[in-house]
Design a protein around this motif. Structure first.
Motif, short mmCIF file in Angstrom:
data_model
loop_
_atom_site.label_atom_id
_atom_site.label_comp_id
_atom_site.label_asym_id
_atom_site.label_seq_id
_atom_site.Cartn_x
_atom_site.Cartn_y
_atom_site.Cartn_z
N THR A 1 0.82 0.73 8.39
CA THR A 1 1.60 0.20 7.18
C THR A 1 0.74 -1.01 6.69
OG1 THR A 1 3.63 0.76 8.13
CG2 THR A 1 3.48 -0.89 6.12
N VAL B 1 0.60 -3.84 3.40
CA VAL B 1 1.42 -4.44 2.47
C VAL B 1 0.52 -5.38 1.68
CG1 VAL B 1 3.37 -5.77 1.77
CG2 VAL B 1 3.47 -4.16 3.75
N SER C 1 4.14 -6.92 -2.96
CA SER C 1 5.44 -6.04 -2.64
C SER C 1 5.14 -4.60 -2.66
CB SER C 1 6.54 -6.55 -3.87
OG SER C 1 5.99 -6.18 -5.16
N THR D 1 3.56 -1.39 -0.75
CA THR D 1 3.54 -1.06 0.44
C THR D 1 2.92 0.55 0.47
OG1 THR D 1 5.20 -2.28 1.30
CG2 THR D 1 4.69 -0.36 2.80
N LEU E 1 -2.79 1.65 -2.49
CA LEU E 1 -1.60 0.99 -3.14
C LEU E 1 -1.80 0.83 -4.68
CD1 LEU E 1 -2.70 -0.66 -0.21
CD2 LEU E 1 -0.65 -1.69 -0.61
#
Length: 648
Positions: free
Chosen positions: A157, A159, A162, A164, A175
């Protein structure tokens, strides 16, 4: 001849200003046209007003005007040069271009200078991010690898702000919608230490993938995942904990790296991939190779419980379930189960109650339900599946054989639940038990998606009934009884017997035995192909003795699969729609062709009671088929029937 004028003589010019005015300089419309427009600058700020004063550099030497010659033609036809002093000379006036200083061109220079300044400023990253970051969003790419092995870390994951995303099989997360500038990327993965790292998101072509490494908290184990039936690598297998945590994803080579926690010696995992059954595994340093079973289920009869059940299993025999439990009243001699070629439906013929005769039951594979579709004091003879329509013969019990409508050909549409009576036997209205004239329905075959059958008239005892208008016929029809055609007919007085053999998947041979007392009369033959019957000049001498293979058609109908007995063993073949392009895929085999599962898998039986699954390539390579299960051996197989499976 006129006297020649002295062309070298120059006109005398006075210094007097009055005499200089004798030469008049005119500006005419012709002189304006003579000006080449290409010499005039296209600049609104340029002064194009004609100038009457000329500089010393551009001063016209008026004395040179006397040297301008004209031509005349004399009486003797010769061209003479002369000067006409009275001829008015016209000199075109050329506009003088006056250049303005650069600051007077501010409409051009100021915008250009501004553009150059912006480009220079945007070349500085901090300025570029400040100026464009609030409005310009792009896609950030982050590549995550394992610090020890250097292998991509899948399903981590990532990030940024904001936004992800998870890493793919190459360890890259994309992203979308991230603003330009320097950001902090947070990367997390089960059994890895979390990482926070600065990444730069820039405009193309400066927006490069950002590399980040993760450190495992346990032992890194590489697993290998293959197809159980083909032994080929499986890509995109997702390895999870059975819930929301994804450990890894297999690459094109079927390999993936998972982390076994340091505190344990094993990792419980679940393997899943499109087209395969979900499998639970335990990964250790020693156990790291796994095989997945393709999706699919098989239905067959089993007497493992002591009763004849309808059983469903996975392709490897696992997940065994009883779909229709036997009652103990089933007849081992006559019970049968025939599936459609796509395995969506199965037709069970069975006796399931002590006080009831055999009935036909439809089994659905989508929900494993079953129901009666036809029953009564009737003997049912399965003919086979045409698509999703099951065709069968229904003969009334305890009925006089010579009466009409004692035998019927029916079809049941599994999609609609509608039963159609395709045909029924006939009888002469004057028939009695002592003097009967009736016909029978027989010689069933399925070719090219059509049902083929014959109607033959019989008079078993001496009869006074007329037979002149009676015909023995060969008929083709669709499963719903439409498009019925008589493709060949014979007079009842000419035919004693009509029989058939399905000798190719789409071709039927017929033998016509004449009704005559003459011993030299031989049978005649014919062929039905693509719905067209043709009498044959060739004698099929081995018609009655030859045993033709049962050609099993693939679900799409474009391929056939069959076996032939050779010296106590079997040779297995695949071919085209009509067994053309014949290819031997196994020899001296103990296996016999059983059917298809989709257009890719071949089903085999051994010993009449063992079911196997394989592929054409595996058989050609000498591989060992995978055993599915033992099954209940049929007493009577459906020779020649290849438009469904389970009859072998």
């Amino acid at each position: 001849m006129p006297a020649k004028k002295d062309t070298n003589k120059k006109p005398e010019l006075s210094d007097d200003k009055d005499r200089s005015s004798d030469v008049e300089i005119k500006k005419t419309s012709e002189s304006k046209k003579a000006i080449d427009s290409s010499t005039i600058p296209d600049d609104k700020d340029t002064d194009l007003t004609p100038q009457l004063e000329v500089s010393s550099k551009d001063e016209i030497d008026l004395m040179a005007l006397s040297e301008i010659e004209s031509t005349e033609v004399g009486a003797d036809g010769k061209v003479e040069e002369s000067v006409d002093p009275d001829k008015e000379l016209v000199i075109p006036t050329v506009p003088r271009v006056v250049k303005k200083p650069w600051w007077q061109h501010r409409k051009v220079y100021i915008p250009a200078a501004s553009i150059v300044l912006v480009i220079v400023l945007l070349a500085i990253p901090q300025v570029r991010f400040f100026a464009l970051g609030w409005a310009w969003h792009t896609t950030a790419h982050v590549a995550v690898t394992d610090t020890a092995s250097g292998m991509p870390v899948t399903d981590a994951t990532v990030v940024i702000d904001s936004v992800t995303a998870t890493t793919n099989e190459s360890g890259i997360a994309s992203l979308s919608g991230v603003s330009l500038g320097v950001h902090t990327a947070v990367i997390q993965k089960e059994n890895y230490k979390p990482v926070s790292q600065k990444v730069t998101v820039d405009v193309l072509p400066l927006n490069h993938s950002q590399s980040i490494v993760l450190e495992a908290t346990g032992r890194l184990v590489e697993v290998d995942i293959k197809n159980r039936l083909t032994d080929q690598a499986i890509t995109d297998v997702i390895i999870t904990n059975g819930d929301s945590v994804t450990y890894a994803r297999s690459d094109k080579a079927g390999k993936a790296s998972v982390v076994v926690p340091a505190a344990t010696k094993e990792l419980k995992a679940v393997l899943s991939a499109p087209g395969y059954r979900v499998q639970e595994v335990t990964v250790t340093d020693a156990i790291k190779s796994f095989a997945l079973i393709p999706d699919g289920s098989l239905y067959f009869l089993s007497k493992q419980s002591g009763k004849i059940d309808v059983v469903k299993t996975a392709l490897d025999g696992s997940d065994r379930r009883v779909v229709v439990a036997g009652t103990g009243d089933e007849n081992s001699e006559t019970t049968s189960l025939l599936t459609s070629r796509d395995w969506k439906f199965a037709m069970l013929k069975a006796k399931r109650a002590p006080n009831k005769p055999e009935a036909l039951y439809l089994v659905r594979s989508d929900n494993d339900s079953y129901k009666v579709i036809d029953e009564g004091e009737t003997d049912f003879t399965p003919i086979g599946w045409i698509g999703h329509s099951f065709v069968y013969q229904a003969q009334r019990k305890n009925a006089d054989y010579w009466r009409a409508k004692t035998t019927a050909i029916k079809s049941y549409n599994a999609d609609t639940g509608v039963i159609t009576t395709i045909d029924e036997n006939g009888s002469d209205p004057g028939s009695t038990a002592q003097s009967a004239l009736y016909n029978i329905l027989s010689n069933y075959a399925i070719t090219d998606g059509l049902l083929t059958y014959t109607t033959t008239w019989y008079a078993p005892l001496a009869t006074t009934l007329t037979t002149a208008d009676k015909q023995t016929t060969i008929i083709t029809t669709k499963a719903d009884g439409t498009d019925k055609k008589v493709v060949r007919s014979f007079s009842i007085d000419q035919v004693a017997q009509l029989s058939s053999r399905l000798y190719l998947p789409q071709e039927v041979r017929y033998q016509v035995v004449p009704k005559t007392s003459e011993s030299n009369q031989k049978p005649k033959y014919g062929e039905l192909k693509a719905g067209v019957y043709k009498d044959s000049d060739v004698s099929f001498d081995s018609f009655g003795s030859d045993v033709y293979p049962t050609y099993l058609m693939s679900p799409n109908g474009n391929a056939s699969f069959w076996s032939e007995e050779r010296d106590g063993k079997n040779a297995l073949f695949v071919g085209g729609k009509n067994a053309d392009s014949k290819e031997e895929i196994a020899s001296k085999s103990e296996y016999v062709a059983y059917g298809w599962l989709t257009d890719d898998w071949l089903l085999l039986q051994k010993g009449g009671s063992e079911l196997y699954i394989t592929t054409k390539d595996q058989l050609k390579a000498g591989g060992t088929p995978l055993k599915v299960s033992d099954y209940h051996k049929l007493k009577n197989s459906f020779l020649g029937y290849g438009y469904g499976y389970g009859g072998q």
